[in-house]
Enzyme design. Structure first.
Site, PDB file in Angstrom:
ATOM      1  N   TYR A  48      -7.696   1.441   2.833  1.00  0.00           N
ATOM      2  CA  TYR A  48      -8.021   0.526   1.741  1.00  0.00           C
ATOM      3  C   TYR A  48      -7.415  -0.845   2.020  1.00  0.00           C
ATOM      4  CZ  TYR A  48      -8.286  -1.493  -2.916  1.00  0.00           C
ATOM      5  OH  TYR A  48      -8.550  -2.325  -3.976  1.00  0.00           O
ATOM      6  N   SER A  94      -3.286  -8.327  -7.474  1.00  0.00           N
ATOM      7  CA  SER A  94      -2.904  -7.719  -6.205  1.00  0.00           C
ATOM      8  C   SER A  94      -2.188  -8.778  -5.365  1.00  0.00           C
ATOM      9  CB  SER A  94      -4.142  -7.205  -5.473  1.00  0.00           C
ATOM     10  OG  SER A  94      -5.057  -8.262  -5.253  1.00  0.00           O
ATOM     11  N   GLU A 128      11.503  -7.217  -0.439  1.00  0.00           N
ATOM     12  CA  GLU A 128      11.735  -5.886  -0.991  1.00  0.00           C
ATOM     13  C   GLU A 128      10.691  -4.913  -0.457  1.00  0.00           C
ATOM     14  OE1 GLU A 128      10.158  -5.536  -5.240  1.00  0.00           O
ATOM     15  OE2 GLU A 128      10.269  -7.713  -4.972  1.00  0.00           O
ATOM     16  N   LYS A 130       7.640  -2.456  -0.243  1.00  0.00           N
ATOM     17  CA  LYS A 130       6.404  -2.304  -1.023  1.00  0.00           C
ATOM     18  C   LYS A 130       6.165  -0.815  -1.235  1.00  0.00           C
ATOM     19  CE  LYS A 130       1.553  -3.604  -1.254  1.00  0.00           C
ATOM     20  NZ  LYS A 130       1.056  -2.240  -1.527  1.00  0.00           N
ATOM     21  N   ASP A 132       4.498   2.588  -2.198  1.00  0.00           N
ATOM     22  CA  ASP A 132       3.125   3.092  -2.172  1.00  0.00           C
ATOM     23  C   ASP A 132       2.947   4.064  -3.330  1.00  0.00           C
ATOM     24  OD1 ASP A 132       0.559   3.593  -1.446  1.00  0.00           O
ATOM     25  OD2 ASP A 132       1.033   4.808   0.306  1.00  0.00           O
ATOM     26  N   ARG A 151      -2.739  -0.517 -14.136  1.00  0.00           N
ATOM     27  CA  ARG A 151      -3.319  -1.808 -13.792  1.00  0.00           C
ATOM     28  C   ARG A 151      -4.797  -1.879 -14.136  1.00  0.00           C
ATOM     29  NH1 ARG A 151      -2.600  -4.191  -7.819  1.00  0.00           N
ATOM     30  NH2 ARG A 151      -3.720  -2.296  -7.249  1.00  0.00           N
ATOM     31  N   GLU A 186       6.321   0.315 -10.091  1.00  0.00           N
ATOM     32  CA  GLU A 186       5.511   1.309  -9.392  1.00  0.00           C
ATOM     33  C   GLU A 186       6.002   2.710  -9.725  1.00  0.00           C
ATOM     34  OE1 GLU A 186       2.242   0.900  -6.510  1.00  0.00           O
ATOM     35  OE2 GLU A 186       3.380  -0.490  -7.738  1.00  0.00           O
ATOM     36  N   TYR A 238       9.980  -4.088 -10.516  1.00  0.00           N
ATOM     37  CA  TYR A 238      10.079  -5.202  -9.575  1.00  0.00           C
ATOM     38  C   TYR A 238       9.508  -6.506 -10.110  1.00  0.00           C
ATOM     39  CZ  TYR A 238       5.308  -3.619  -8.559  1.00  0.00           C
ATOM     40  OH  TYR A 238       3.996  -3.211  -8.669  1.00  0.00           O
ATOM     41  N   LYS A 302       8.610 -12.876  -1.973  1.00  0.00           N
ATOM     42  CA  LYS A 302       8.298 -13.699  -3.135  1.00  0.00           C
ATOM     43  C   LYS A 302       9.173 -14.948  -3.122  1.00  0.00           C
ATOM     44  CE  LYS A 302       7.332  -9.584  -5.943  1.00  0.00           C
ATOM     45  NZ  LYS A 302       7.768  -8.760  -7.103  1.00  0.00           N
ATOM     46  N   LYS A 326       2.537  -6.007   5.740  1.00  0.00           N
ATOM     47  CA  LYS A 326       2.216  -4.597   5.904  1.00  0.00           C
ATOM     48  C   LYS A 326       2.696  -4.080   7.269  1.00  0.00           C
ATOM     49  CE  LYS A 326       0.385  -2.929   2.939  1.00  0.00           C
ATOM     50  NZ  LYS A 326      -1.007  -2.790   2.535  1.00  0.00           N
ATOM     51  N   CYS A 434     -38.526  -2.489  12.806  1.00  0.00           N
ATOM     52  CA  CYS A 434     -39.882  -3.030  12.641  1.00  0.00           C
ATOM     53  C   CYS A 434     -40.506  -3.499  13.950  1.00  0.00           C
ATOM     54  CB  CYS A 434     -39.873  -4.186  11.646  1.00  0.00           C
ATOM     55  SG  CYS A 434     -39.005  -5.673  12.242  1.00  0.00           S
ATOM     56  N   CYS A 449     -33.098  -9.869  13.959  1.00  0.00           N
ATOM     57  CA  CYS A 449     -34.507  -9.483  13.848  1.00  0.00           C
ATOM     58  C   CYS A 449     -35.275 -10.633  13.223  1.00  0.00           C
ATOM     59  CB  CYS A 449     -34.627  -8.228  12.980  1.00  0.00           C
ATOM     60  SG  CYS A 449     -36.302  -7.852  12.447  1.00  0.00           S
TER      61      CYS A 449
END
Length: 750
Positions: A48, A94, A128, A130, A132, A151, A186, A238, A302, A326, A434, A449
């Site tokens: 995701y 987000s 900090e 993150k 999950d 959320r 979270e 947080y 942040k 990430k 086609c 095409c």
């Protein structure tokens, strides 16, 4: 390897990037529903994140895509019907993503640029882990917990108050807090508790959760709070939402305040004075990741100063003052069993790898993107080598990289395992749908095409776009129904949708007897279609699926021309100038190539001027073209695309047939409650009391339209030191010109 991945995005042409960007929409929407609402994700959390990452990378590498980024303004999914709905006073947004150290440095540079701070100015960040888990907002009034909400889609969440009260980490009452305090954080489940929960369920033959995040989400969103009570949920605070009084002056102090009020906060949160310190702390957390006892998927940075956070503000779905760094994606090797070609809405031929299924980070992967024919051959858009020049062949043993796309990508090839009979892949020269020629224009990485609407694949994709949420959004007529009706010959173009009832709805017999339809659903569909006969001009423009015409551009065109007929007439009038512009582009390309061969400086201005002069463009066409591309955010690329679409006989006829069946609503007149509402403003020169980005955001917030060029339609020019040609042109046109102080005085109090 990360550099290779990043390079692949940068090498995409605008057309290729747009095709890929639009293709993500449906997958991302489906993932949102599965992940946030049904607690039954079809892809992993990391995958995701890959969807989100691709959006960010494509927009960064191809800025014209920013006009369509608002297609995904939702940051979750609509609240499930089993819970009461809660409207968030402050939206739960987000975060943008960083994947490389350089992304973090870019984040810091962008913050400094927006704030007008030099590279040496002090600017601190918090860092900090993150978590999950599942985002939750807790509302306290007079120190009492009165409401807990998920959320949801960022604006409206699910009321899970009864369930939240069962979590030990969530205080029922607090002392010394502001009168109104929304604490955000979270909900998660530790590894130990997760394993114990699955063991208990296995003994009883119950549901086995895929990972702790799914277990936490499913537990919190139980309709029976007693089930939640039996689940070992935890909570880290947080952030915050609605407040009656500030918590502190900095992020770090505010987190300490939350901890003092009785909330669990993450002990790994640190204050960092530089990007080097941020990245160093990221490395430390990454090293501890396996021993933390709970899942994290990155580190969040942040801006520490809350007054600066307020200045920086928000984009449509993310705050400017925060970013999630990430952890790296995972890799796997598998066999390439085939290559399929998909035909998109604009005719782009996109190769997709069909793989022997392999599990990568808990997700079974069977498809991967191959981008384009150059990528398959081991070349970039400029002919340089990628993967060491190794091409990709059916039968190859390939490395899969799980990041940056709806489907993963093939990142490398193991030549030592290549079958002896493997042949170089021959990219098709004709459309496999086609049989029309598939043409690759000079400078374009994508082969397309040429069949247009006679190509079923293009026609279906255009129709899907037409009925999509950001376009006509006809309830009951989605992608599946479009495919069904097109296959049966009921709809071949958008206008046919508005003839469905007349052709097939008499007595509802033909439709209600189809699989999946009944009398009531057929009636509802016809009613929904009828409702959309009246449509805002901006939505109509976007729905047509013209290349490069995203939502923002469609809105700008609608505001500028205010009627379909005015826009169509202007585009028709501008056609000779558009063709001259294209001729100038071609001449410029030839001049650059010749200059390079001859070792001289290219004469671009003279070449373009000569090419345009040779076309003998009528004055009316030149004026209409200048007006079209002068619309802020439009430009020559979109101008040419609009011109081509309206000049295409078949496409124009389809437009006309559609418009004849609609009532098109002009956009609302600009607001009149500020001294600059409805006015077109241009900023030029250096601004000393605010950055250009802040000035533009402020002007737009007051109802003004900010343009990048001066024209007869410009109302105000704000000129700072160093103003040049724009100030001169404004003086020639008699446009009101203000210095920065004059501008600030004008909007003071507005």
């Amino acid at each position: 390897m990360a550099d290779i991945h990043k390079k692949d995005v940068a090498e995409l042409t605008a057309d290729e990037a747009r095709e890929e960007f639009l293709a993500l929409e449906q997958q991302l929407q489906t993932a949102d529903i599965a992940y946030h609402q049904a607690d039954a994700p079809e892809i992993s959390d990391a995958e995701y994140d890959s969807l989100k990452r691709r959006y960010r990378e494509l927009v960064a590498a191809h800025p014209d895509l920013a006009e369509q980024a608002t297609q995904l303004e939702n940051v979750g999914a609509p609240a499930a019907s089993g819970f009461g709905k809660v409207t968030h006073v402050v939206r739960m947004l987000s975060l943008g993503n960083a994947f490389e150290d350089e992304d973090v440095a870019d984040f810091d540079r962008s913050i400094r640029k927006y704030l007008g701070l030099g590279a040496d100015a002090e600017l601190k960040y918090t860092a900090e882990p993150k978590i999950d888990g599942l985002s939750l907002s807790l509302r306290y009034e007079q120190g009492q917990l009165v409401q807990a909400a998920t959320r949801g889609d960022g604006s409206i969440g699910e009321n899970v108050t009864a369930n939240a009260r069962t979590i030990a980490d969530i205080p029922q009452q607090i002392e010394g807090a502001p009168e109104v305090l929304e604490v955000r954080g979270e909900v998660y489940m530790s590894h130990e508790d997760f394993e114990a929960l699955n063991a208990r369920h296995a003994e009883r033959g119950g549901k086995i959760f895929a990972n702790p995040r799914n277990a936490a989400a499913g537990s919190l969103r139980q309709l029976d709070a007693e089930i939640t009570r039996a689940r070992p949920l935890r909570f880290f605070a947080y952030s915050w939402g609605d407040l009656s009084a500030p918590l502190a002056e900095t992020q770090m102090e505010a987190i300490a305040r939350l901890q003092a009020l009785g909330f669990q906060t993450n002990p790994l949160t640190r204050l960092c004075a530089s990007t080097e310190e941020m990245i160093a702390h990221y490395r430390q957390i990454e090293e501890q990741r396996a021993t933390l006892g709970y899942d994290i998927d990155g580190v969040v940075y942040k801006v520490n100063d809350l007054s600066l956070q307020e200045r920086l503000g928000f984009r449509s779905t993310t705050p400017r003052w925060a970013i999630a760094h990430k952890f790296p994606a995972e890799l796997a090797w598998t066999r390439l069993e085939g290559i399929d070609i998909q035909v998109g809405r604009t005719g782009a031929l996109s190769p997709v790898a069909r793989l022997k299924p392999v599990t990568v980070g808990g997700v079974v992967v069977s498809n991967a993107t191959l981008h384009n024919e150059d990528y398959i051959q081991g070349r970039d858009s400029k002919g340089g080598e990628i993967r060491g020049g190794k091409d990709i062949r059916i039968g190859d043993w390939v490395q899969i990289y799980r990041a940056g796309d709806v489907i993963p990508k093939v990142a490398d090839v193991d030549l030592s395992k290549r079958p002896a009979d493997a042949q170089p892949y021959q990219f098709p020269q004709t459309c496999e749908i086609c049989n029309s020629p598939a043409v690759r224009e000079e400078g374009d990485a994508v082969r397309r095409c040429t069949g247009g609407m006679i190509c079923p694949a293009q026609a279906v994709e255009k129709l899907k776009h037409f009925v999509s949420r950001a376009a006509f959004d006809i309830e009951g007529l989605g992608a599946r129904q479009v495919e069904q009706f097109h296959a049966d010959g009921w709809i071949k173009e958008p206008a046919d949708i508005f003839d469905l009832k007349e052709k097939y709805g008499s007595g509802l017999q033909q439709l209600k007897n189809r699989e999946g339809w009944g009398e009531k659903s057929a009636e509802n569909l016809f009613a929904a279609i009828e409702e959309k006969r009246t449509i805002p001009l901006a939505k109509l423009i976007f729905a047509l699926g013209i290349r490069h015409a995203g939502e923002v551009a469609a809105r700008d065109l609608a505001l500028h021309y205010r009627s379909w007929s005015a826009m169509a007439e202007a585009i028709d009038t501008a056609r000779p100038a558009a063709l001259a512009h294209r001729a100038a582009d071609e001449a410029e390309g030839q001049e650059r190539e010749a200059a390079q061969k001859e070792g001289r400086r290219a004469r671009i201005s003279d070449t373009r001027a000569a090419a345009i002069a040779a076309c003998d463009v009528p004055a009316a066409a030149a004026a209409a073209w200048a007006d079209l591309i002068g619309v802020d955010g439009i430009g020559a690329v979109l101008g040419l695309s609009l011109s081509d679409a309206f000049a295409n006989t078949d496409e124009r006829a389809a437009f006309d047939r559609l418009v004849a069946k609609l009532t098109i609503v002009a956009p609302d007149a600009p607001a009149a409650d500020s001294p600059v509402a409805g006015k077109t403003v241009v900023f030029t020169g250096s601004l000393e009391k605010m950055t250009r980005a802040e000035a533009k955001a402020r002007a737009e917030a007051l109802g003004a339209k900010v343009s990048g060029s001066v024209s007869k339609k410009t109302d105000i020019l704000v000129a700072g030191p160093g103003a040049g040609s724009k100030a001169k042109k404004a003086a020639e046109l008699g446009i009101q010109t203000l210095d920065e102080d004059g501008w600030l005085e004008l909007i003071a109090g507005a």
